[in-house]
Scaffold this motif. Structure first.
Motif, PDB file in Angstrom:
ATOM      1  N   THR A  92      71.922  57.984 -34.347  1.00 56.45           N
ATOM      2  CA  THR A  92      72.402  58.624 -35.584  1.00 56.45           C
ATOM      3  C   THR A  92      73.922  58.567 -35.714  1.00 56.45           C
ATOM      4  N   HIS A  93      74.640  58.685 -34.599  1.00 58.15           N
ATOM      5  CA  HIS A  93      76.103  58.721 -34.673  1.00 58.15           C
ATOM      6  C   HIS A  93      76.721  57.338 -34.791  1.00 58.15           C
ATOM      7  N   TYR A  94      76.216  56.383 -34.005  1.00 58.62           N
ATOM      8  CA  TYR A  94      76.859  55.079 -33.944  1.00 58.62           C
ATOM      9  C   TYR A  94      76.210  54.023 -34.844  1.00 58.62           C
ATOM     10  N   ILE A  95      74.962  54.237 -35.236  1.00 61.32           N
ATOM     11  CA  ILE A  95      74.289  53.268 -36.106  1.00 61.32           C
ATOM     12  C   ILE A  95      74.178  53.788 -37.534  1.00 61.32           C
ATOM     13  N   LEU A  96      73.773  55.058 -37.692  1.00 57.78           N
ATOM     14  CA  LEU A  96      73.613  55.638 -39.028  1.00 57.78           C
ATOM     15  C   LEU A  96      74.868  56.347 -39.528  1.00 57.78           C
ATOM     16  N   ASN A  97      75.889  56.415 -38.685  1.00 60.07           N
ATOM     17  CA  ASN A  97      77.199  56.980 -39.060  1.00 60.07           C
ATOM     18  C   ASN A  97      77.157  58.447 -39.485  1.00 60.07           C
ATOM     19  N   TYR A  98      76.302  59.222 -38.865  1.00 58.03           N
ATOM     20  CA  TYR A  98      76.333  60.673 -39.076  1.00 58.03           C
ATOM     21  C   TYR A  98      77.493  61.253 -38.272  1.00 58.03           C
ATOM     22  N   SER A  99      77.958  62.434 -38.669  1.00 55.12           N
ATOM     23  CA  SER A  99      79.022  63.108 -37.933  1.00 55.12           C
ATOM     24  C   SER A  99      78.526  63.520 -36.553  1.00 55.12           C
ATOM     25  N   PHE A 100      79.474  63.882 -35.680  1.00 59.28           N
ATOM     26  CA  PHE A 100      79.112  64.290 -34.316  1.00 59.28           C
ATOM     27  C   PHE A 100      78.183  65.505 -34.348  1.00 59.28           C
ATOM     28  N   GLU A 101      78.553  66.529 -35.157  1.00 51.78           N
ATOM     29  CA  GLU A 101      77.740  67.752 -35.243  1.00 51.78           C
ATOM     30  C   GLU A 101      76.345  67.450 -35.775  1.00 51.78           C
ATOM     31  N   ALA A 102      76.271  66.639 -36.861  1.00 50.38           N
ATOM     32  CA  ALA A 102      74.978  66.316 -37.462  1.00 50.38           C
ATOM     33  C   ALA A 102      74.108  65.528 -36.484  1.00 50.38           C
ATOM     34  N   SER A 103      74.712  64.615 -35.746  1.00 54.06           N
ATOM     35  CA  SER A 103      73.959  63.789 -34.796  1.00 54.06           C
ATOM     36  C   SER A 103      73.367  64.642 -33.674  1.00 54.06           C
ATOM     37  N   ILE A 104      74.186  65.581 -33.167  1.00 52.38           N
ATOM     38  CA  ILE A 104      73.695  66.486 -32.119  1.00 52.38           C
ATOM     39  C   ILE A 104      72.549  67.341 -32.649  1.00 52.38           C
ATOM     40  N   LEU A 105      72.715  67.865 -33.854  1.00 51.99           N
ATOM     41  CA  LEU A 105      71.684  68.732 -34.437  1.00 51.99           C
ATOM     42  C   LEU A 105      70.387  67.957 -34.670  1.00 51.99           C
ATOM     43  N   ILE A 106      70.488  66.743 -35.189  1.00 52.91           N
ATOM     44  CA  ILE A 106      69.299  65.915 -35.408  1.00 52.91           C
ATOM     45  C   ILE A 106      68.631  65.607 -34.071  1.00 52.91           C
ATOM     46  N   GLY A 107      69.449  65.321 -33.053  1.00 49.99           N
ATOM     47  CA  GLY A 107      68.905  65.054 -31.727  1.00 49.99           C
ATOM     48  C   GLY A 107      68.139  66.244 -31.174  1.00 49.99           C
ATOM     49  N   ILE A 108      68.694  67.448 -31.349  1.00 47.96           N
ATOM     50  CA  ILE A 108      68.023  68.661 -30.877  1.00 47.96           C
ATOM     51  C   ILE A 108      66.708  68.871 -31.621  1.00 47.96           C
ATOM     52  N   ALA A 109      66.749  68.744 -32.958  1.00 44.60           N
ATOM     53  CA  ALA A 109      65.564  68.990 -33.784  1.00 44.60           C
ATOM     54  C   ALA A 109      64.420  68.038 -33.438  1.00 44.60           C
ATOM     55  N   LEU A 110      64.758  66.795 -33.079  1.00 45.20           N
ATOM     56  CA  LEU A 110      63.719  65.790 -32.831  1.00 45.20           C
ATOM     57  C   LEU A 110      63.378  65.626 -31.349  1.00 45.20           C
ATOM     58  N   SER A 111      64.021  66.418 -30.476  1.00 41.61           N
ATOM     59  CA  SER A 111      63.733  66.327 -29.044  1.00 41.61           C
ATOM     60  C   SER A 111      62.937  67.518 -28.535  1.00 41.61           C
ATOM     61  N   THR A 112      62.627  68.446 -29.422  1.00 38.20           N
ATOM     62  CA  THR A 112      61.911  69.652 -29.004  1.00 38.20           C
ATOM     63  C   THR A 112      60.427  69.365 -28.785  1.00 38.20           C
ATOM     64  N   THR A 113      59.784  70.287 -28.108  1.00 42.24           N
ATOM     65  CA  THR A 113      58.326  70.273 -27.942  1.00 42.24           C
ATOM     66  C   THR A 113      57.818  71.653 -28.323  1.00 42.24           C
ATOM     67  N   SER A 114      56.815  71.709 -29.174  1.00 44.16           N
ATOM     68  CA  SER A 114      56.333  72.994 -29.668  1.00 44.16           C
ATOM     69  C   SER A 114      55.303  73.595 -28.714  1.00 44.16           C
ATOM     70  N   LEU A 115      55.694  74.683 -28.063  1.00 44.70           N
ATOM     71  CA  LEU A 115      54.737  75.426 -27.244  1.00 44.70           C
ATOM     72  C   LEU A 115      53.541  75.882 -28.065  1.00 44.70           C
ATOM     73  N   ALA A 116      53.825  76.219 -29.349  1.00 46.48           N
ATOM     74  CA  ALA A 116      52.768  76.729 -30.227  1.00 46.48           C
ATOM     75  C   ALA A 116      51.686  75.685 -30.492  1.00 46.48           C
ATOM     76  N   LEU A 117      52.016  74.389 -30.380  1.00 46.46           N
ATOM     77  CA  LEU A 117      51.025  73.327 -30.565  1.00 46.46           C
ATOM     78  C   LEU A 117      50.469  72.829 -29.229  1.00 46.46           C
ATOM     79  N   VAL A 118      51.333  72.777 -28.212  1.00 42.91           N
ATOM     80  CA  VAL A 118      50.889  72.285 -26.901  1.00 42.91           C
ATOM     81  C   VAL A 118      49.839  73.215 -26.305  1.00 42.91           C
ATOM     82  N   TYR A 119      50.086  74.513 -26.419  1.00 46.73           N
ATOM     83  CA  TYR A 119      49.176  75.491 -25.811  1.00 46.73           C
ATOM     84  C   TYR A 119      47.734  75.369 -26.327  1.00 46.73           C
TER      85      TYR A 119
END
Length: 367
Positions: A92-119
């Motif tokens: 997101t940061h180096y290819i899609l040219n998002y800002s540093f903050e936006a790239s980190i936030l997108i990374g966090i949002a898409l790296s999570t695992t939902s306990l509510a679904l896994v359980y």
């Protein structure tokens, strides 16, 4: 809404599919094709449903087994979280040219695992009865805690007040089950269902406390469930009553509300292309990170199931996306793309895991 949720449950039973995913799709349908309004009343029920789900996930966790396999759970959780986080940030940061903050936030949002679904899926696969299921559940909790801490540290900050409050809350959780037993003995044999009321009050209180200490409510409820596990082993009747309320009434509202937030009208060609590209990166990096961490631990296809289960994103992914939109870190198109990725990857993972035949002879290898 109640009719739609009931129909989703019937469909899940008929086709042998996860009811949670069908309830999410029902929410998407209701949001875009039925004029039901904002449904502000559903927020409280859905939050309580999430807390109830995570509370029961904690109840079914074996603390001794988790303690014995702590390093394995940590290794699985870290690989499953940080490998996709770094990969998505780079893209997101180096290819899609998002800002540093936006790239980190997108990374966090898409790296999570939902306990509510896994359980519920681990429960449907009867894996919770095995060491593998317990380790995977603990690993999913590590992912949730890692994402929560990353976001809190980078965007909200961690101060002394929050740390002290968290310690005080942890000490309180040690005492709550004992206090509950004392109250139950005093008010035993009555018609007011005091035990059920006590647990529901605790769940509601956790929702308010999570905002105070900036701890994800899912993690907080999961931890509380672990503390109450011993108490419920002695009182199966109360557990059945609470289980009926959570799984029969509150949890479906949580999944329905998750789908209800998706507005198809905002979808454009840019959103679709962004969803396809980022979704592919997110799915495969998550799968590779999880399979790498689990393939030497589990026999059969359990490690492949783990790769799919950990691709179930929902609760904290949606929370992180919504935070980014409200804070102006990401725009509405990116927000909708993230929601589409979160729901679509969860849907695909659920279908694949549902259709995957597996046989567990000895589900975990010796060290």
């Amino acid at each position: 809404v109640s009719i739609l949720i009931s129909l989703a449950g019937i469909a899940a039973l008929e086709i042998g599919f996860s009811s949670s995913i069908l309830e999410i799709l029902t929410g998407v349908f209701a949001s875009n094709f039925l004029k039901l309004g904002d449904l502000k009343w559903i927020d409280f029920l859905s939050n309580l449903g999430l807390l109830g789900l995570m509370f029961f996930a904690g109840l079914e966790t074996d603390p001794e087994l988790v303690r014995k396999n702590l390093l394995k759970s940590l290794f699985i959780g870290f690989c499953s979280y940080f490998f996709p986080l770094i990969s998505i940030f780079y893209v997101t940061h180096y290819i899609l040219n998002y800002s540093f903050e936006a790239s980190i936030l997108i990374g966090i949002a898409l790296s999570t695992t939902s306990l509510a679904l896994v359980y519920p899926l681990l429960k449907e696969k009867n894996l919770l009865q095995l060491p593998a299921g317990q380790i995977l559940l603990a690993g999913a909790m590590v992912v949730d805690i890692s994402s929560m801490l990353t976001m809190s540290f980078l965007f909200e900050g961690i101060n002394m007040y929050n740390l002290l409050f968290s310690v005080a809350l942890l000490l309180l959780l040690f005492r709550l089950p004992k206090w509950g037993e004392m109250l139950f003995e005093r008010y035993a044999g009555n018609q007011i269902e005091f035990r059920t009321r006590f647990i529901i009050v605790i769940l509601i209180g956790l929702g308010f406390l999570s905002e105070t200490v900036h701890v994800d409510e899912a993690v907080l409820a999961f931890t509380t469930g672990i503390f109450f596990a011993e108490f419920f082993r002695k009182d199966h009747l109360t557990e059945k009553k609470i289980r009926a309320i959570i799984f029969g009434f509150l949890a479906p509202f949580f999944f329905f509300k998750a789908g209800y937030t998706v507005k198809l009208s905002v979808i454009s060609l840019k959103v679709i292309l962004l969803s396809l590209f980022l979704g592919t990166v997110a799915f495969f990096t998550k799968y590779i990170g999880t399979v790498y961490a689990t393939m030497n631990l589990f026999r059969g296809t359990v490690y492949k199931l783990a790769g799919l289960f950990f691709n179930l994103r929902l609760t904290f992914g949606i929370v992180a996306s919504l935070f980014g939109l409200r804070a102006g870190i990401i725009d509405e198109e990116t927000y909708v793309a993230l929601l589409l990725i979160i729901i679509t990857t969860s849907f695909i993972s659920s279908i694949k895991s549902n259709n995957m035949p597996y046989k567990i002879e000895r589900d975990i290898l010796d060290d």
